[in-house]
Scaffold this motif. Sequence first.
Motif, short mmCIF file in Angstrom:
data_model
loop_
_atom_site.label_atom_id
_atom_site.label_comp_id
_atom_site.label_asym_id
_atom_site.label_seq_id
_atom_site.Cartn_x
_atom_site.Cartn_y
_atom_site.Cartn_z
N ARG A 120 0.84 -1.20 0.00
CA ARG A 120 0.00 0.00 0.00
C ARG A 120 0.88 1.25 0.00
O ARG A 120 1.96 1.28 0.59
N THR A 121 0.40 2.31 -0.66
CA THR A 121 1.12 3.58 -0.71
C THR A 121 0.67 4.49 0.42
O THR A 121 -0.53 4.61 0.69
N PHE A 122 1.64 5.11 1.08
CA PHE A 122 1.40 6.03 2.18
C PHE A 122 2.01 7.39 1.84
O PHE A 122 2.88 7.49 0.98
N THR A 123 1.58 8.41 2.57
CA THR A 123 2.11 9.76 2.39
C THR A 123 2.99 10.12 3.58
O THR A 123 2.57 9.96 4.74
N LEU A 124 4.18 10.59 3.28
CA LEU A 124 5.10 11.09 4.29
C LEU A 124 5.22 12.60 4.11
O LEU A 124 5.29 13.09 2.99
N ALA A 125 5.27 13.33 5.22
CA ALA A 125 5.47 14.77 5.18
C ALA A 125 6.86 15.09 5.73
O ALA A 125 7.21 14.64 6.83
N VAL A 126 7.64 15.84 4.97
CA VAL A 126 8.96 16.25 5.44
C VAL A 126 8.77 17.36 6.46
O VAL A 126 8.15 18.39 6.18
N THR A 127 9.31 17.13 7.68
CA THR A 127 9.13 18.08 8.78
C THR A 127 10.45 18.63 9.33
O THR A 127 10.44 19.46 10.22
N GLY A 128 11.57 18.12 8.82
CA GLY A 128 12.86 18.59 9.33
C GLY A 128 14.00 18.24 8.39
O GLY A 128 13.84 17.41 7.49
N TYR A 129 15.14 18.89 8.62
CA TYR A 129 16.33 18.66 7.80
C TYR A 129 17.57 18.84 8.66
O TYR A 129 17.62 19.72 9.53
N ALA A 130 18.59 18.01 8.39
CA ALA A 130 19.88 18.17 9.07
C ALA A 130 21.00 17.73 8.14
O ALA A 130 20.82 16.82 7.33
N ARG A 131 22.14 18.40 8.29
CA ARG A 131 23.35 18.07 7.54
C ARG A 131 24.50 18.16 8.51
O ARG A 131 24.63 19.14 9.25
#
Length: 149
Positions: free
Chosen positions: A57-68
């Motif tokens: 099944r396909t789900f939706t992910l929401a990008v909520t943060g970033y780090a490098r």
Amino acid sequence: MHPDGYFALVLDPASAETLRRGFCTLPRPIAHHCTVRYGTKNPADLPPPFTANDLGRTFTLAVTGYARRDDGGIEAVVVGLLLGDGTLLESGFTENAIPHVTVATDGIVEPATANDLLRAGFERIAGPLLLARLEHTWASSSREEAPGV
């Protein structure tokens, strides 16, 4: 790689490309999956809210943060699972303390290092929505090129 593989939310090609274009600054793009449960092939081991019926099944992910990482060794995005009722689960749907997708590495740092990176902190952002399919896999982002790379 564990001999039983793992369950993951594997990004569709367009979503992987969205991450590579929007967040990748390092020489080895990955942007392949969000690990759900490592070291098993038994669907009974899936964490809630998933069940065996959700495989494929396909789900939706929401990008909520970033780090490098400061030395440029690795970068990742934090993701939440968007449920059908609009609720955003920010934890609990993966065995990782901070659900994420490793975007890229310098080619030396192992992708699993993203866990340490994110525990040290990340920038909160309102990023794109991504589509990902719940699958069992043996794919290794540390040994294989990500699709389309």
